[in-house]
Design an enzyme around this catalytic site. Structure first.
Site, PDB file in Angstrom:
ATOM      1  N   HIS A 194     -40.701  -6.596 -16.879  1.00 30.99           N
ATOM      2  CA  HIS A 194     -39.483  -7.433 -16.927  1.00 30.99           C
ATOM      3  C   HIS A 194     -38.379  -6.641 -16.222  1.00 30.99           C
ATOM      4  O   HIS A 194     -38.539  -6.271 -15.059  1.00 30.99           O
ATOM      5  CB  HIS A 194     -39.204  -7.745 -18.400  1.00 30.99           C
ATOM      6  CG  HIS A 194     -38.153  -8.770 -18.673  1.00 30.99           C
ATOM      7  ND1 HIS A 194     -37.613  -9.578 -17.716  1.00 30.99           N
ATOM      8  CD2 HIS A 194     -37.535  -9.134 -19.843  1.00 30.99           C
ATOM      9  CE1 HIS A 194     -36.712 -10.384 -18.266  1.00 30.99           C
ATOM     10  NE2 HIS A 194     -36.642 -10.123 -19.560  1.00 30.99           N
ATOM     11  N   HIS A 242     -43.840 -13.440  -9.902  1.00 23.82           N
ATOM     12  CA  HIS A 242     -42.960 -13.961 -10.934  1.00 23.82           C
ATOM     13  C   HIS A 242     -43.674 -15.071 -11.678  1.00 23.82           C
ATOM     14  O   HIS A 242     -44.425 -15.829 -11.079  1.00 23.82           O
ATOM     15  CB  HIS A 242     -41.669 -14.515 -10.306  1.00 23.82           C
ATOM     16  CG  HIS A 242     -40.548 -14.589 -11.280  1.00 23.82           C
ATOM     17  ND1 HIS A 242     -40.382 -15.649 -12.121  1.00 23.82           N
ATOM     18  CD2 HIS A 242     -39.554 -13.708 -11.567  1.00 23.82           C
ATOM     19  CE1 HIS A 242     -39.324 -15.428 -12.874  1.00 23.82           C
ATOM     20  NE2 HIS A 242     -38.808 -14.256 -12.571  1.00 23.82           N
ATOM     21  N   ASP A 288     -36.015  -7.711  -8.475  1.00 20.45           N
ATOM     22  CA  ASP A 288     -36.030  -6.264  -8.679  1.00 20.45           C
ATOM     23  C   ASP A 288     -36.451  -5.475  -7.451  1.00 20.45           C
ATOM     24  O   ASP A 288     -36.379  -4.251  -7.463  1.00 20.45           O
ATOM     25  CB  ASP A 288     -36.984  -5.919  -9.836  1.00 20.45           C
ATOM     26  CG  ASP A 288     -36.413  -6.350 -11.169  1.00 20.45           C
ATOM     27  OD1 ASP A 288     -35.219  -6.099 -11.385  1.00 20.45           O
ATOM     28  OD2 ASP A 288     -37.145  -6.940 -11.968  1.00 20.45           O
TER      29      ASP A 288
HETATM   30  N1  CMC Z   1     -49.053  -6.908  -7.840  1.00 22.68           N
HETATM   31  C1  CMC Z   1     -50.357  -7.207  -7.671  1.00 22.68           C
HETATM   32  N2  CMC Z   1     -50.947  -8.282  -8.184  1.00 22.68           N
HETATM   33  C2  CMC Z   1     -50.180  -9.106  -8.931  1.00 22.68           C
HETATM   34  C3  CMC Z   1     -48.832  -8.865  -9.156  1.00 22.68           C
HETATM   35  C4  CMC Z   1     -48.268  -7.720  -8.584  1.00 22.68           C
HETATM   36  N3  CMC Z   1     -46.976  -7.446  -8.733  1.00 22.68           N
HETATM   37  N4  CMC Z   1     -48.315  -9.843  -9.917  1.00 22.68           N
HETATM   38  C5  CMC Z   1     -49.327 -10.675 -10.173  1.00 22.68           C
HETATM   39  N5  CMC Z   1     -50.466 -10.234  -9.571  1.00 22.68           N
HETATM   40  C6  CMC Z   1     -51.770 -10.889  -9.535  1.00 22.68           C
HETATM   41  C7  CMC Z   1     -52.516 -10.679 -10.848  1.00 22.68           C
HETATM   42  O1  CMC Z   1     -53.359  -9.540 -10.760  1.00 22.68           O
HETATM   43  C8  CMC Z   1     -53.282 -11.946 -10.930  1.00 22.68           C
HETATM   44  O2  CMC Z   1     -54.359 -11.882 -10.031  1.00 22.68           O
HETATM   45  P1  CMC Z   1     -55.814 -12.489 -10.435  1.00 22.68           P
HETATM   46  O3  CMC Z   1     -55.555 -13.952 -10.654  1.00 22.68           O
HETATM   47  O4  CMC Z   1     -56.667 -12.194  -9.277  1.00 22.68           O
HETATM   48  O5  CMC Z   1     -56.219 -11.783 -11.688  1.00 22.68           O
HETATM   49  C9  CMC Z   1     -52.339 -13.006 -10.384  1.00 22.68           C
HETATM   50  O6  CMC Z   1     -51.507 -12.297  -9.462  1.00 22.68           O
HETATM   51  C10 CMC Z   1     -51.476 -13.678 -11.455  1.00 22.68           C
HETATM   52  O7  CMC Z   1     -50.770 -12.643 -12.132  1.00 22.68           O
HETATM   53  P2  CMC Z   1     -50.349 -12.699 -13.655  1.00 22.68           P
HETATM   54  O8  CMC Z   1     -50.197 -11.293 -14.147  1.00 22.68           O
HETATM   55  O9  CMC Z   1     -51.239 -13.633 -14.414  1.00 22.68           O
HETATM   56  O10 CMC Z   1     -48.909 -13.397 -13.541  1.00 22.68           O
HETATM   57  P3  CMC Z   1     -47.848 -13.499 -14.687  1.00 22.68           P
HETATM   58  O11 CMC Z   1     -47.092 -14.741 -14.449  1.00 22.68           O
HETATM   59  O12 CMC Z   1     -48.454 -13.302 -16.024  1.00 22.68           O
HETATM   60  O13 CMC Z   1     -46.930 -12.209 -14.417  1.00 22.68           O
HETATM   61  C11 CMC Z   1     -45.252 -10.799 -13.592  1.00 22.68           C
HETATM   62  C12 CMC Z   1     -45.699 -12.252 -13.801  1.00 22.68           C
HETATM   63  C13 CMC Z   1     -43.804 -10.790 -13.130  1.00 22.68           C
HETATM   64  C14 CMC Z   1     -45.323 -10.058 -14.945  1.00 22.68           C
HETATM   65  C15 CMC Z   1     -46.193 -10.125 -12.576  1.00 22.68           C
HETATM   66  O14 CMC Z   1     -46.110 -10.799 -11.340  1.00 22.68           O
HETATM   67  C16 CMC Z   1     -45.895  -8.637 -12.390  1.00 22.68           C
HETATM   68  O15 CMC Z   1     -46.396  -7.815 -13.164  1.00 22.68           O
HETATM   69  N6  CMC Z   1     -45.047  -8.280 -11.362  1.00 22.68           N
HETATM   70  C17 CMC Z   1     -44.672  -6.894 -11.182  1.00 22.68           C
HETATM   71  C18 CMC Z   1     -43.561  -6.537 -12.148  1.00 22.68           C
HETATM   72  C19 CMC Z   1     -42.239  -7.135 -11.726  1.00 22.68           C
HETATM   73  O16 CMC Z   1     -41.821  -7.025 -10.589  1.00 22.68           O
HETATM   74  N7  CMC Z   1     -41.534  -7.731 -12.718  1.00 22.68           N
HETATM   75  C20 CMC Z   1     -40.200  -8.278 -12.494  1.00 22.68           C
HETATM   76  C21 CMC Z   1     -40.153  -9.763 -12.641  1.00 22.68           C
HETATM   77  S1  CMC Z   1     -38.619 -10.447 -12.017  1.00 22.68           S
HETATM   78  C22 CMC Z   1     -37.396  -9.821 -13.047  1.00 22.68           C
HETATM   79  C23 CMC Z   1     -37.413 -10.440 -14.390  1.00 22.68           C
HETATM   80  O17 CMC Z   1     -36.946 -11.572 -14.529  1.00 22.68           O
HETATM   81  O18 CMC Z   1     -37.903  -9.781 -15.308  1.00 22.68           O
END
Ligand code: CMC
Length: 436
Positions: A275, A314, A370
């Site tokens: 986050h 995201h 971010d």
């Molecule tokens: N790098 C590599 N792969 C990713 C990433 C990433 N940053 N984000 C998602 N994926 C992949 C994930 O491995 C999955 O792949 P597969 O379907 O092959 O298993 C797919 O994309 C879907 O990911 P998810 O984890 O199910 O997506 P989510 O909606 O649960 O997570 C997130 C959203 C923001 C937690 C995630 O994208 C992430 O961890 N990003 C990096 C951390 C980040 O930058 N967070 C800040 C968010 S914006 C500020 C805020 O509002 O907090």
């Protein structure tokens, strides 16, 4: 049109193939059904009834809200109807704060009163500075500020009167006013520098910069470009509807805890690297990559899922985060003053690869808020430990707007989700001597 084809029907027909029974549930405004309407679906009369299973709340509306609108497919973000790019270009953080809290842009006199109120609550009790002096020299700034916010609840017992709108408003202005002071004190503690008290003739952002960076008695004049850039970053971070930390604020608030306790909980959620802690994680990632030459090896790790590309992806945005493009423009203006951040080349190359490669495009991995903000903060002289704090200061307004909305919503009750129990059935206690 409903499933059976009749125009205008605002109901959903559900057939339970276990029993052959049909049910009809109302479709409410916003194309939602009430989860409680599913409870009537049972196989036997003494069944609990059907629930929805939604870990991470990916498809559950927990509230009706009028604060912030996001269309993740189109990359749209609006506060109270106003597009984020217009607010970032033409407004100020305190004006946006008023808008988020009250629902309308203020008149000049309303804004003046609000600015005055916030400005005259910037001091914190001296006992808070003593509390801070008990932290180790290398304590993380977020842990310090979170503790400071929680401690404030003990200074303002009237904050418990969450049913009283005037008492609520007083805590709202106090929290917005004191967050920069707590943040600056945490930074000065880390640097071993004496605290600089608030200067109430300065604006919100200038006062914050003054408390952070003034040395000795010399007057500190923040560069206007940097002061404005920080204000823009504050506007962009002010709210983001029902994200993890706003939901935490609402969950704690739903128990009618005081806003200081609820807000320190929300800060805890924000601190996580998935986050608001992501801006810090991005900087650490870019520093670890170190040079453009090391990017291919790093990206191989991401493709093999051994690495996460911090600052990308995201839950809601499936297009370029509108805040990220404004931040990228702001970064250019900041770097004109501070000089180019050497990590920028690595960031630009990572973005280029991610926007053009199937692995990232298929997963909608666009830069989020971010990705570039940390580069600006670093160029402005902030250590990485301050990054999540710089997110928490403006998000305080969003958390409070969500909290205020929650407490005025007659449909809201204490948050209490259900579970699907998969543990042991009843069994008898076994004495120690008889355990295998
Ligand atoms: N790098 C590599 N792969 C990713 C990433 C990433 N940053 N984000 C998602 N994926 C992949 C994930 O491995 C999955 O792949 P597969 O379907 O092959 O298993 C797919 O994309 C879907 O990911 P998810 O984890 O199910 O997506 P989510 O909606 O649960 O997570 C997130 C959203 C923001 C937690 C995630 O994208 C992430 O961890 N990003 C990096 C951390 C980040 O930058 N967070 C800040 C968010 S914006 C500020 C805020 O509002 O907090």
């Amino acid at each position: 049109m409903s499933e059976n084809g009749s125009e205008g029907a605002k109901t959903l027909s559900i057939r339970d193939n276990r029993t052959g029974r049909n049910y009809e549930v109302d479709i409410l405004d916003g194309d939602v059904i009430r989860a409680m309407d599913l409870r009537q679906i049972k196989v036997n009369e003494d069944d609990f009834g059907m629930m929805t299973y939604d870990p991470g709340y990916t498809n559950t509306a927990s509230t009706r809200s009028k604060v912030t609108f996001i269309d993740g497919e189109k990359g749209i973000l609006r506060y109270r109807g106003f597009p984020i790019d217009q607010l970032a270009e033409r407004s100020s953080h305190l004006e946006v704060s008023y808008l988020l809290l009250k629902g309308e842009l203020p008149t000049q006199s309303q804004l003046d009163d609000f600015v005055h109120e916030v400005t005259f609550h910037t001091y914190v009790h001296e006992n808070i500075t003593e509390l801070f002096s008990g932290f180790r020299y290398d304590a993380h700034a977020m842990g310090m500020v979170m503790s400071g916010v929680a401690a404030l609840s003990s200074f303002y017992p009237e904050a418990k009167q969450v049913d009283d709108p005037d008492a609520r408003w007083q805590q709202i202005t106090r929290l917005i006013a004191k967050m920069p002071t707590l943040a600056a004190y945490a930074y000065r503690h880390h640097r071993g520098l004496p605290y600089v008290y608030p200067e109430n003739e300065l604006g919100y952002t200038a006062n914050f910069l003054n408390m952070l960076f003034r040395i000795g008695t010399r007057e500190y004049k923040p560069n206007p470009v940097l002061e404005r850039a920080l204000d823009i970053l504050f506007i962009l971070h002010a709210d983001h509807e029902q994200n993890c930390s706003a939901t935490t604020m609402r969950v704690i608030g739903s128990a009618h805890a005081d806003p200081y306790s609820a807000l320190s909980g929300a800060m805890g959620a924000l601190y996580g690297p998935l986050h608001g802690g992501a801006n810090e994680a991005v900087l650490r990632m870019l520093t670890r990559i170190g040079s453009v030459d090391n990017i291919p090896a790093f990206m191989d790790g991401v493709r093999r899922r051994e690495e996460r590309l911090m600052g990308f992806g995201h839950r809601v945005y499936k297009a370029y985060d509108p805040r990220a493009s404004i931040i990228k423009r702001t970064a250019d203006e900041v770097f004109e003053v501070t000089g180019r951040n050497p990590l920028l080349d690595i960031a630009l190359e990572l973005e280029k690869i991610a926007l053009n490669e199937d692995f990232f495009v298929e997963r909608n991995l666009y830069p989020n808020v971010d990705f570039y903000s940390g580069l600006i903060y670093q160029a402005m002289g902030f250590p990485v430990e301050m990054f999540p704090v710089l997110f928490a200061i403006p998000r305080t307004v969003g958390w409070l707007a969500q909290w205020e909305e929650l407490l005025n919503d007659p449909e809201q009750r204490i948050a209490r989700p259900r579970q699907v129990f998969e543990g042991s059935d009843e069994r008898d206690y076994v004495s120690m001597a008889d355990r295998g």
